[in-house]
Design a protein around this motif. Structure first.
Motif, PDB file in Angstrom:
ATOM      1  N   LEU A 186    -140.544  -9.640 -38.184  1.00  0.00           N
ATOM      2  CA  LEU A 186    -141.842  -9.429 -37.536  1.00  0.00           C
ATOM      3  C   LEU A 186    -142.839 -10.512 -37.938  1.00  0.00           C
ATOM      4  CD1 LEU A 186    -142.146  -5.555 -37.919  1.00  0.00           C
ATOM      5  CD2 LEU A 186    -142.055  -6.789 -35.756  1.00  0.00           C
ATOM      6  N   LEU A 187    -142.910 -10.803 -39.239  1.00  0.00           N
ATOM      7  CA  LEU A 187    -143.821 -11.844 -39.712  1.00  0.00           C
ATOM      8  C   LEU A 187    -143.428 -13.209 -39.161  1.00  0.00           C
ATOM      9  CD1 LEU A 187    -144.314 -10.821 -43.462  1.00  0.00           C
ATOM     10  CD2 LEU A 187    -146.045 -10.806 -41.669  1.00  0.00           C
ATOM     11  N   GLY A 188    -142.113 -13.470 -39.138  1.00  0.00           N
ATOM     12  CA  GLY A 188    -141.638 -14.740 -38.588  1.00  0.00           C
ATOM     13  C   GLY A 188    -141.983 -14.878 -37.120  1.00  0.00           C
ATOM     14  N   GLY A 189    -141.834 -13.794 -36.364  1.00  0.00           N
ATOM     15  CA  GLY A 189    -142.173 -13.823 -34.950  1.00  0.00           C
ATOM     16  C   GLY A 189    -143.659 -14.045 -34.733  1.00  0.00           C
ATOM     17  N   ILE A 190    -144.500 -13.385 -35.555  1.00  0.00           N
ATOM     18  CA  ILE A 190    -145.950 -13.568 -35.451  1.00  0.00           C
ATOM     19  C   ILE A 190    -146.319 -15.026 -35.723  1.00  0.00           C
ATOM     20  CG2 ILE A 190    -148.150 -13.043 -36.595  1.00  0.00           C
ATOM     21  CD1 ILE A 190    -147.190 -10.167 -36.885  1.00  0.00           C
ATOM     22  N   PHE A 191    -145.700 -15.619 -36.746  1.00  0.00           N
ATOM     23  CA  PHE A 191    -145.979 -17.025 -37.074  1.00  0.00           C
ATOM     24  C   PHE A 191    -145.597 -17.946 -35.919  1.00  0.00           C
ATOM     25  CE2 PHE A 191    -144.370 -21.082 -38.746  1.00  0.00           C
ATOM     26  CZ  PHE A 191    -145.548 -21.581 -39.315  1.00  0.00           C
ATOM     27  N   ILE A 192    -144.411 -17.707 -35.346  1.00  0.00           N
ATOM     28  CA  ILE A 192    -143.956 -18.540 -34.222  1.00  0.00           C
ATOM     29  C   ILE A 192    -144.890 -18.382 -33.029  1.00  0.00           C
ATOM     30  CG2 ILE A 192    -142.104 -18.836 -32.522  1.00  0.00           C
ATOM     31  CD1 ILE A 192    -140.145 -18.012 -34.802  1.00  0.00           C
ATOM     32  N   GLY A 193    -145.243 -17.167 -32.698  1.00  0.00           N
ATOM     33  CA  GLY A 193    -146.130 -16.935 -31.570  1.00  0.00           C
ATOM     34  C   GLY A 193    -147.511 -17.523 -31.784  1.00  0.00           C
ATOM     35  N   LEU A 194    -147.931 -17.583 -33.052  1.00  0.00           N
ATOM     36  CA  LEU A 194    -149.270 -18.077 -33.382  1.00  0.00           C
ATOM     37  C   LEU A 194    -149.369 -19.598 -33.318  1.00  0.00           C
ATOM     38  CD1 LEU A 194    -152.067 -17.041 -34.293  1.00  0.00           C
ATOM     39  CD2 LEU A 194    -151.273 -17.254 -36.660  1.00  0.00           C
ATOM     40  N   VAL A 195    -148.301 -20.299 -33.739  1.00  0.00           N
ATOM     41  CA  VAL A 195    -148.404 -21.760 -33.874  1.00  0.00           C
ATOM     42  C   VAL A 195    -147.563 -22.546 -32.874  1.00  0.00           C
ATOM     43  CG1 VAL A 195    -148.874 -21.475 -36.336  1.00  0.00           C
ATOM     44  CG2 VAL A 195    -146.533 -21.950 -35.598  1.00  0.00           C
ATOM     45  N   ALA A 196    -146.588 -21.910 -32.237  1.00  0.00           N
ATOM     46  CA  ALA A 196    -145.693 -22.653 -31.340  1.00  0.00           C
ATOM     47  C   ALA A 196    -146.438 -23.162 -30.107  1.00  0.00           C
ATOM     48  CB  ALA A 196    -144.527 -21.761 -30.916  1.00  0.00           C
ATOM     49  N   HIS A 197    -145.958 -24.302 -29.569  1.00  0.00           N
ATOM     50  CA  HIS A 197    -146.542 -24.871 -28.358  1.00  0.00           C
ATOM     51  C   HIS A 197    -146.248 -23.955 -27.170  1.00  0.00           C
ATOM     52  CE1 HIS A 197    -147.394 -27.756 -25.133  1.00  0.00           C
ATOM     53  NE2 HIS A 197    -148.105 -28.425 -26.032  1.00  0.00           N
ATOM     54  N   VAL A 198    -147.188 -23.883 -26.255  1.00  0.00           N
ATOM     55  CA  VAL A 198    -147.048 -23.002 -25.090  1.00  0.00           C
ATOM     56  C   VAL A 198    -145.799 -23.335 -24.287  1.00  0.00           C
ATOM     57  CG1 VAL A 198    -148.101 -22.256 -22.926  1.00  0.00           C
ATOM     58  CG2 VAL A 198    -149.531 -22.609 -24.946  1.00  0.00           C
ATOM     59  N   ASP A 199    -145.507 -24.614 -24.117  1.00  0.00           N
ATOM     60  CA  ASP A 199    -144.308 -25.012 -23.361  1.00  0.00           C
ATOM     61  C   ASP A 199    -143.038 -24.539 -24.056  1.00  0.00           C
ATOM     62  OD1 ASP A 199    -145.924 -26.202 -21.507  1.00  0.00           O
ATOM     63  OD2 ASP A 199    -145.713 -28.235 -22.324  1.00  0.00           O
ATOM     64  N   LEU A 201    -142.769 -21.902 -26.015  1.00  0.00           N
ATOM     65  CA  LEU A 201    -142.665 -20.450 -25.843  1.00  0.00           C
ATOM     66  C   LEU A 201    -142.140 -20.101 -24.459  1.00  0.00           C
ATOM     67  CD1 LEU A 201    -145.991 -19.290 -27.546  1.00  0.00           C
ATOM     68  CD2 LEU A 201    -143.669 -18.987 -28.416  1.00  0.00           C
ATOM     69  N   ALA A 202    -142.514 -20.900 -23.462  1.00  0.00           N
ATOM     70  CA  ALA A 202    -142.029 -20.655 -22.098  1.00  0.00           C
ATOM     71  C   ALA A 202    -140.510 -20.822 -22.022  1.00  0.00           C
ATOM     72  CB  ALA A 202    -142.719 -21.601 -21.124  1.00  0.00           C
ATOM     73  N   MET A 203    -139.969 -21.715 -22.843  1.00  0.00           N
ATOM     74  CA  MET A 203    -138.518 -21.966 -22.823  1.00  0.00           C
ATOM     75  C   MET A 203    -137.726 -20.787 -23.377  1.00  0.00           C
ATOM     76  SD  MET A 203    -138.434 -25.969 -24.021  1.00  0.00           S
ATOM     77  CE  MET A 203    -136.639 -26.025 -23.985  1.00  0.00           C
ATOM     78  N   ILE A 204    -138.309 -20.041 -24.326  1.00  0.00           N
ATOM     79  CA  ILE A 204    -137.580 -18.897 -24.904  1.00  0.00           C
ATOM     80  C   ILE A 204    -137.941 -17.582 -24.226  1.00  0.00           C
ATOM     81  CG2 ILE A 204    -137.369 -20.069 -27.135  1.00  0.00           C
ATOM     82  CD1 ILE A 204    -139.588 -18.263 -28.207  1.00  0.00           C
ATOM     83  N   GLN A 205    -138.804 -17.630 -23.217  1.00  0.00           N
ATOM     84  CA  GLN A 205    -139.234 -16.438 -22.505  1.00  0.00           C
ATOM     85  C   GLN A 205    -138.076 -15.631 -21.908  1.00  0.00           C
ATOM     86  OE1 GLN A 205    -142.022 -14.835 -22.250  1.00  0.00           O
ATOM     87  NE2 GLN A 205    -141.470 -13.400 -20.597  1.00  0.00           N
ATOM     88  N   PRO A 206    -137.031 -16.293 -21.358  1.00  0.00           N
ATOM     89  CA  PRO A 206    -135.937 -15.493 -20.782  1.00  0.00           C
ATOM     90  C   PRO A 206    -135.305 -14.516 -21.776  1.00  0.00           C
ATOM     91  CG  PRO A 206    -135.795 -17.744 -20.016  1.00  0.00           C
ATOM     92  CD  PRO A 206    -136.878 -17.723 -21.067  1.00  0.00           C
ATOM     93  N   LEU A 207    -135.119 -14.950 -23.042  1.00  0.00           N
ATOM     94  CA  LEU A 207    -134.500 -14.070 -24.031  1.00  0.00           C
ATOM     95  C   LEU A 207    -135.521 -13.154 -24.694  1.00  0.00           C
ATOM     96  CD1 LEU A 207    -132.054 -13.151 -25.652  1.00  0.00           C
ATOM     97  CD2 LEU A 207    -132.476 -15.037 -27.250  1.00  0.00           C
TER      98      LEU A 207
END
Length: 332
Positions: A186-199, A201-207
């Motif tokens: 959960l913490l790892g996911g929050i960190f990724i969602g907080l700092v990752a580039h929008v593009d 995040l769009a690439m991993i949206q299908p999964l």
């Protein structure tokens, strides 16, 4: 009353609940249906990561000052539910001390699956809620578990008991409670969602987006099977002894909704806080409690949290807390 029944009926026909009920039926009819362990581990990771990533993305637009009242309320409710559960289980239901601490730790902590089901319910009825509630889920995972372990160790020390598990030292258990699999993901996911580039995040949206609810349905099918199996393993215990598994969610749900209104949360946010307060852990808590309290009866704390409270909240609790939140909001 009619409104509650209508809401509960609509919730009962949601795919997630139907998958959960199908898992229960599979065990009761002795089906040979099985979910491979590796598959279970895989979709658990996807579910927890998805919750965290979604929460992290939403946190980009929230200031820490805005979250502080909810964070304080979340910790308060977690510890309060631990004490209420411990008193109820030890004084009213007369369980042994070690089992009282173990069960109370589960009811002071929270259930990620119940949280997801509540979000899906609110999305279905079109009710908004605060975007940072995924972070609140993470915050409420650990405090009650740590408190239960500390109090049990103090009790065991004062009564001359010794730990039988070499891995049960407090440092190891605190690490397990705060950085075990569920919280770490959960913490790892929050960190990724907080700092990752929008593009990115769009690439991993299908999964971690499009397939999420389908994977969650399979997970709930498996949970239905495990919950039923846990209950069937418990023998020679009166059903009355498990009434706390239905009483505590009602107490926690009411306290969470009222507290949410007191600190100014929206109706949806207050409902989610009620769902979290009324839920019980069956991932983080068993891992930590199993290490720290090996003498505790795992059938009791898993049978109650997973076998009784989880289905109660999924089928009855969520629509009930929604009704209560809307009622309180209209009166407030």
């Amino acid at each position: 009353m009619t409104q509650i029944i209508e809401i509960a009926y609509a919730n009962l026909l949601s795919p997630m609940i139907l998958f959960f009920l199908l898992g229960i039926i599979a065990v009761l009819v002795n089906s040979d249906l099985k979910v491979p362990t590796a598959f279970y581990s895989g979709y658990t990771m996807i579910i927890l990561f998805t919750i965290g990533i979604k929460g992290g993305v939403e946190l980009r637009n929230v200031s820490i000052m805005e979250m502080l009242p909810t964070i304080g309320a979340a910790i308060f409710l977690s510890l309060l539910m631990f004490f209420i559960a411990h008193l109820l289980i030890s004084k009213v239901f007369r369980y042994p001390v070690v089992d009282s601490f173990a069960i109370a730790a589960h009811y002071g902590s929270v259930s990620a699956v119940t949280f997801i089901a509540a979000l899906a319910f609110l999305d279905k009825v079109g009710m908004p809620y605060e975007s940072y509630m995924s972070a609140v889920l993470v915050i409420m995972e650990g405090p009650a578990i740590i408190l239960a372990i500390i109090l049990y160790k103090l009790y065991a020390s004062s009564h001359g008991e010794k730990d039988t598990n070499p891995n049960a030292n407090l440092k190891h258990v605190i690490k397990e409670a705060f950085f075990g699999k569920s919280i770490f993901l959960l913490l790892g996911g929050i960190f990724i969602g907080l700092v990752a580039h929008v593009d990115g995040l769009a690439m991993i949206q299908p999964l971690f987006g499009d397939l999420f609810y389908g994977i969650l349905c399979i997970f709930l099918l498996h949970m239905g099977m495990i919950a039923t199996q846990s209950l069937l393993k418990i023998r020679n215990i009166s059903p009355v002894s498990f009434l706390f598994a239905f009483i505590l969610p009602l107490i926690g749900g009411a306290l969470g909704v009222i507290t949410g209104n007191l600190i100014g949360l929206s109706t949806g946010g207050a409902m989610i806080l009620g769902v979290l307060s009324g839920s019980a852990s069956y991932i983080a808590a068993p891992a930590a409690i199993g290490q720290a309290m090996p003498k505790a009866n795992s059938g009791l704390y898993l049978g109650s949290s997973l076998g009784l409270t989880l289905p109660f909240n999924l089928i009855i609790g969520i629509p009930l807390f929604y009704w209560f939140a809307t009622t309180v909001s209209s009166i407030w």
